[in-house]
Design a protein around this motif. Structure first.
Motif, PDB file in Angstrom:
ATOM      1  N   ASN A  21      18.246  50.084  42.626  1.00 20.50           N
ATOM      2  CA  ASN A  21      16.961  49.667  43.208  1.00 20.50           C
ATOM      3  C   ASN A  21      17.019  48.203  43.631  1.00 20.50           C
ATOM      4  O   ASN A  21      17.946  47.856  44.386  1.00 20.50           O
ATOM      5  CB  ASN A  21      15.731  50.091  42.408  1.00 20.50           C
ATOM      6  N   ASP A  22      16.089  47.379  43.238  1.00 24.63           N
ATOM      7  CA  ASP A  22      15.893  46.054  43.861  1.00 24.63           C
ATOM      8  C   ASP A  22      17.163  45.203  44.018  1.00 24.63           C
ATOM      9  O   ASP A  22      17.984  45.142  43.100  1.00 24.63           O
ATOM     10  CB  ASP A  22      14.940  45.194  43.019  1.00 24.63           C
ATOM     11  N   TRP A  46      16.572  56.414  38.137  1.00 22.15           N
ATOM     12  CA  TRP A  46      16.327  55.110  37.522  1.00 22.15           C
ATOM     13  C   TRP A  46      16.519  55.166  36.002  1.00 22.15           C
ATOM     14  O   TRP A  46      16.117  56.120  35.356  1.00 22.15           O
ATOM     15  CB  TRP A  46      14.905  54.657  37.878  1.00 22.15           C
ATOM     16  N   ILE A  49      18.779  49.984  33.115  1.00 21.18           N
ATOM     17  CA  ILE A  49      18.986  49.050  34.228  1.00 21.18           C
ATOM     18  C   ILE A  49      19.871  47.872  33.853  1.00 21.18           C
ATOM     19  O   ILE A  49      19.625  47.113  32.933  1.00 21.18           O
ATOM     20  CB  ILE A  49      17.653  48.600  34.847  1.00 21.18           C
ATOM     21  N   TRP A  81      15.986  43.493  34.203  1.00 14.64           N
ATOM     22  CA  TRP A  81      15.207  43.762  35.409  1.00 14.64           C
ATOM     23  C   TRP A  81      15.337  42.636  36.429  1.00 14.64           C
ATOM     24  O   TRP A  81      16.131  41.710  36.268  1.00 14.64           O
ATOM     25  CB  TRP A  81      13.750  44.023  35.032  1.00 14.64           C
ATOM     26  N   ARG A 145       6.358  40.274  35.464  1.00 15.41           N
ATOM     27  CA  ARG A 145       7.779  40.442  35.812  1.00 15.41           C
ATOM     28  C   ARG A 145       8.180  39.848  37.164  1.00 15.41           C
ATOM     29  O   ARG A 145       7.353  39.533  37.994  1.00 15.41           O
ATOM     30  CB  ARG A 145       8.166  41.920  35.764  1.00 15.41           C
ATOM     31  N   ASP A 146       9.486  39.728  37.319  1.00 18.30           N
ATOM     32  CA  ASP A 146      10.162  39.391  38.574  1.00 18.30           C
ATOM     33  C   ASP A 146       9.965  37.922  38.996  1.00 18.30           C
ATOM     34  O   ASP A 146       9.341  37.636  40.019  1.00 18.30           O
ATOM     35  CB  ASP A 146       9.724  40.341  39.702  1.00 18.30           C
ATOM     36  N   GLU A 201       4.541  43.134  42.137  1.00 16.44           N
ATOM     37  CA  GLU A 201       5.937  43.072  41.729  1.00 16.44           C
ATOM     38  C   GLU A 201       6.692  42.182  42.713  1.00 16.44           C
ATOM     39  O   GLU A 201       6.275  42.002  43.863  1.00 16.44           O
ATOM     40  CB  GLU A 201       6.572  44.468  41.759  1.00 16.44           C
ATOM     41  N   CYS A 202       7.827  41.697  42.262  1.00 15.56           N
ATOM     42  CA  CYS A 202       8.782  41.026  43.160  1.00 15.56           C
ATOM     43  C   CYS A 202       8.135  40.078  44.168  1.00 15.56           C
ATOM     44  O   CYS A 202       8.371  40.166  45.379  1.00 15.56           O
ATOM     45  CB  CYS A 202       9.588  42.060  43.932  1.00 15.56           C
ATOM     46  N   TRP A 292      15.175  46.900  49.433  1.00 19.66           N
ATOM     47  CA  TRP A 292      15.652  48.150  48.842  1.00 19.66           C
ATOM     48  C   TRP A 292      15.091  49.330  49.625  1.00 19.66           C
ATOM     49  O   TRP A 292      13.876  49.401  49.858  1.00 19.66           O
ATOM     50  CB  TRP A 292      15.197  48.185  47.387  1.00 19.66           C
TER      51      TRP A 292
HETATM   52  C1  FRU Z   1      10.472  46.957  41.435  1.00 13.04           C
HETATM   53  C2  FRU Z   1      10.669  46.933  39.943  1.00 13.04           C
HETATM   54  C3  FRU Z   1      10.483  45.539  39.383  1.00 13.04           C
HETATM   55  C4  FRU Z   1      11.276  45.594  38.106  1.00 13.04           C
HETATM   56  C5  FRU Z   1      12.437  46.483  38.484  1.00 13.04           C
HETATM   57  C6  FRU Z   1      12.938  47.371  37.388  1.00 13.04           C
HETATM   58  O1  FRU Z   1      11.078  48.067  42.029  1.00 13.04           O
HETATM   59  O2  FRU Z   1       9.788  47.846  39.313  1.00 13.04           O
HETATM   60  O3  FRU Z   1       9.149  45.171  39.200  1.00 13.04           O
HETATM   61  O4  FRU Z   1      11.696  44.339  37.686  1.00 13.04           O
HETATM   62  O5  FRU Z   1      11.991  47.291  39.570  1.00 13.04           O
HETATM   63  O6  FRU Z   1      14.067  48.093  37.778  1.00 13.04           O
END
Ligand code: FRU
Length: 540
Positions: A21-22, A46, A49, A81, A145-146, A201-202, A292
């Protein structure tokens, strides 16, 4: 055999197998571009990670390296993450990431390369002070997060980062200040907040120049600079951005246009594109965006084929000086090094209802540049009758004919057009009575397979007087990344043809408008494979 069509991509970045993913912590250091990414070593869905790691000289040809970080500490045992890199003025590299703890709390952690003189930065050390940040009072333990790349505070002696969260349904960006990346102070208020947008997120936050074509270091601010704020909305899985002004003293970012605020206005990409992140490439003075791209087939099929998801071709990001109201995204120039055989078709006249095959075979790895001339008088006259309220996602796709659209290209089609993916413009009447141009990608007939999403994507594209319409499309087996008007509006599609594959894949021009003739010129390159190689490798 349905799986046949779901070959891996030829020049989009992906791991050798399993789930990704990201993009994480992209950076340029000592002659190499580094990409880290969210990775499941064990499966094509998923989980577990881990940070995958790859390096490249040119952002296109990659070498897979050993994992940079695995979930092996109490504070990240449920996942290493997403995070971001900051290169300090003295050359040190700071990596901040989110750890999901043994009891499922989101915390921020610090890591750095074990050996800065290793050009590949193979080994990463997690700081003994981890976690360096835990959710502050009032913030959900699972809503924190992120962390972003850090930028300098106004007095230049501290660093700031922002971290996404939510309070009730309001998406927010918390800002922390630090000197050493170990101790942090939460600043008052939020950098920004938008009610109703849910968890951010992110987050990405970076300056763009109003006058220069080059990108800017993340700490740049002052006259002639705007700031982009981007959030990935957990609720609808799209990346929304807005242009605005950053006041570092008040710790506030204000959108230029409140109607186009983060989460309610512009998207980076109107197709499948999420959890993106930029970095400043000091090698070529440009800002580069990674995103992504998920699968849109069934999860069982991902497990069968053994891999899921790719990264977009990295895109440069600049402020659009012509419109002043959006950014421009464009595939990095290095992707052009994969161009091989080329084909040109000039001044092809497309009367109403025409479909013109182009003499290009094996058309599943292409770079297409197409321009379309429409007769302005016809558009002006016919606009009054053209459908108001047109919107790509609800339009029914390219089979529906209007007076002034659709017209464009058809990719990943077979000879008989039993499978096809049209990428096109559609001119309609806007609410103010004037013509509005839409840019769409129609997956409705893209595959005979049943268990894949088939969606019509798209949005408006701003157009200046006397501008030709233009499309650039990167086709790579199951991916079509399409850019209208130099990257004002972008759509990434995942399509899974079962017939329009390998040598059978074709490309067409079409005009399905009833009241408009169009003249098209197209240049098409076949694309070589990027030959992404595993570690260990004999030669650097
Ligand atoms: C975004 C996310 C982030 C997290 C990560 C976990 O796709 O959910 O917020 O850090 O993926 O894999």
């Amino acid at each position: 055999n349905v799986m046949l069509s779901w070959q891996k991509t030829a020049y989009h970045f992906q791991p050798e197998k399993n789930w990704m993913n990201d993009p994480d912590g992209p950076l340029y250091y000592n002659g190499w571009y580094h990409l880290f990414y969210q990775y499941n070593p064990d499966s094509a869905v998923w989980g577990n990670i881990t940070w995958g790691h790859a390096v490249s000289r040119d952002l296109i040809h990659w070498l897979h390296l050993p994992y940079a970080m695995v979930p092996d500490q109490w504070y990240d045992i449920n996942g290493v993450w997403t995070g971001s890199a900051t290169i300090l003025p003295d050359g040190r590299i700071i990596m901040l990431y989110t750890g999901d703890t043994y009891d499922v709390v989101q915390v921020q952690c610090l890591a750095y390369p074990a050996n800065l003189s290793d050009p590949l930065l193979l080994e990463w050390v997690k700081d003994p002070n981890n976690p360096v940040l835990v959710p502050p009072p009032g913030i959900g333990l699972k809503d924190f997060r992120d962390p972003t790349t850090a930028w300098l505070s106004p007095d230049g002696d501290k660093w700031r980062i922002t971290i996404g969260s939510k309070v009730d349904k309001t998406g927010i960006s918390l800002v922390y200040e630090t000197k050493d990346f170990i101790k942090y102070e939460l600043l008052d208020g939020y950098l920004h907040q938008v009610p109703g947008t849910g968890m951010w997120e992110c987050i990405d936050f970076y300056p763009v120049s109003l006058t220069e074509e080059n990108g800017l270091d993340t700490s740049a601010n002052g006259p002639g600079i705007k700031h982009v704020l981007k959030a990935s909305l957990d609720d609808d899985k799209n990346d929304y951005y807005a242009l605005g002004t950053y006041d570092p003293i008040k710790n506030k970012w204000t959108p230029d246009d409140p109607d186009l605020d983060v989460g309610i206005g512009l998207r980076y990409d109107y197709g499948k594109y999420y959890a993106s992140k930029t970095f400043y490439d000091q090698n070529k003075q440009r800002r580069i965006l990674w995103g992504w791209i998920r699968e849109t087939d069934a999860e069982e099929l991902d497990l069968l084929k053994g891999w899921a998801c790719v990264q977009s071709i990295p895109r440069t990001v600049v402020f659009d000086q012509k419109t002043g109201s959006n950014i421009l995204q464009w595939p990095v120039e290095e992707v052009e090094s994969l161009r091989s055989d080329s084909f040109e078709f000039n001044d092809v006249r497309l009367g109403p209802g025409s479909v013109v095959p182009l003499a290009v075979d094996s058309a599943s790895e292409l770079d297409i540049v197409a321009s379309f001339e429409v007769h302005k008088e016809t558009v002006d006259e016919a606009t009054a009758e053209a459908d108001t309220g047109y919107d790509c996602p609800t339009s029914g796709g390219a089979a529906n004919r209007g007076i002034l659209g659709p017209f464009g290209i058809v990719v990943l089609a077979d000879d008989t057009l039993s499978e096809l993916t049209p990428i096109y413009f559609y001119i309609a009447k806007g609410t103010n009575g004037k013509a509005v141009t839409h840019f769409c990608a129609d997956e409705l007939r893209s595959s005979k397979a049943a268990d894949v999403d088939k969606i019509v994507y798209g949005s408006k594209v701003p157009l200046l007087q006397h501008e030709k319409l233009s499309i650039r499309s990167l086709v790579d087996h199951s991916i079509v990344e399409s850019f209208a008007q130099g990257g004002r509006t972008v759509i990434t599609s995942r399509v899974y043809p079962t017939k329009a594959i390998g040598r059978a894949a074709r490309v067409f021009l079409f005009n399905n408008a009833t009241g408009l003739s169009v003249t098209a010129s197209v240049k098409i390159w076949k694309m070589d494979s990027a030959d992404i190689r595993p570690f260990p490798f004999d030669q650097l």
